[in-house]
Design a protein around this motif. Sequence first.
Motif, mmCIF file in Angstrom:
data_model
loop_
_atom_site.group_PDB
_atom_site.id
_atom_site.type_symbol
_atom_site.label_atom_id
_atom_site.label_comp_id
_atom_site.label_asym_id
_atom_site.label_seq_id
_atom_site.Cartn_x
_atom_site.Cartn_y
_atom_site.Cartn_z
ATOM 1 N N UNK A 4 0.903 -1.299 0.043
ATOM 2 C CA UNK A 4 -0.010 -0.154 0.046
ATOM 3 C C UNK A 4 0.958 1.028 -0.036
ATOM 4 N N UNK A 5 0.846 2.180 -1.046
ATOM 5 C CA UNK A 5 1.554 3.164 -1.037
ATOM 6 C C UNK A 5 0.940 4.354 -0.426
ATOM 7 N N UNK A 6 -0.282 4.362 -0.068
ATOM 8 C CA UNK A 6 -0.900 5.449 0.512
ATOM 9 C C UNK A 6 -1.804 4.997 1.680
ATOM 10 N N UNK A 7 -1.692 6.019 2.878
ATOM 11 C CA UNK A 7 -2.326 5.625 3.978
ATOM 12 C C UNK A 7 -3.921 5.683 3.863
ATOM 13 N N UNK A 8 -4.358 6.584 2.865
ATOM 14 C CA UNK A 8 -5.786 6.489 2.819
ATOM 15 C C UNK A 8 -6.239 6.093 1.378
ATOM 16 N N UNK A 9 -7.056 5.450 1.214
ATOM 17 C CA UNK A 9 -7.837 5.034 -0.027
ATOM 18 C C UNK A 9 -8.910 4.369 -0.063
ATOM 19 N N UNK A 10 -9.619 4.662 -1.467
ATOM 20 C CA UNK A 10 -10.951 4.056 -1.404
ATOM 21 C C UNK A 10 -11.113 2.953 -2.546
ATOM 22 N N UNK A 11 -11.897 2.166 -2.531
ATOM 23 C CA UNK A 11 -12.060 1.146 -3.426
ATOM 24 C C UNK A 11 -13.482 0.739 -3.544
#
Length: 78
Positions: A4-11
Amino acid sequence: MLLVLSPTLSSFQFTFNLKPELSLLAGYKYSQERVTTDGHVITSRGPGTAMQFALACASAVTGENMEEKIGPAMLFQK
């Protein structure tokens, strides 16, 4: 292995529902926003967010708020 490259994500919600505990193990926060921008990573919830995602990508490239600049001409509404 999950990278995971980002601490906050959506999917897509289905993806999160498969293994919600992975978000805690991988150290990221899941967002239910339609489009999430965190640093250089832009994620969205699914096909219904394609236009908003495209405008967010264009904004990242140009440095301008493309949603405000060209969104109305494209009849884009959130």
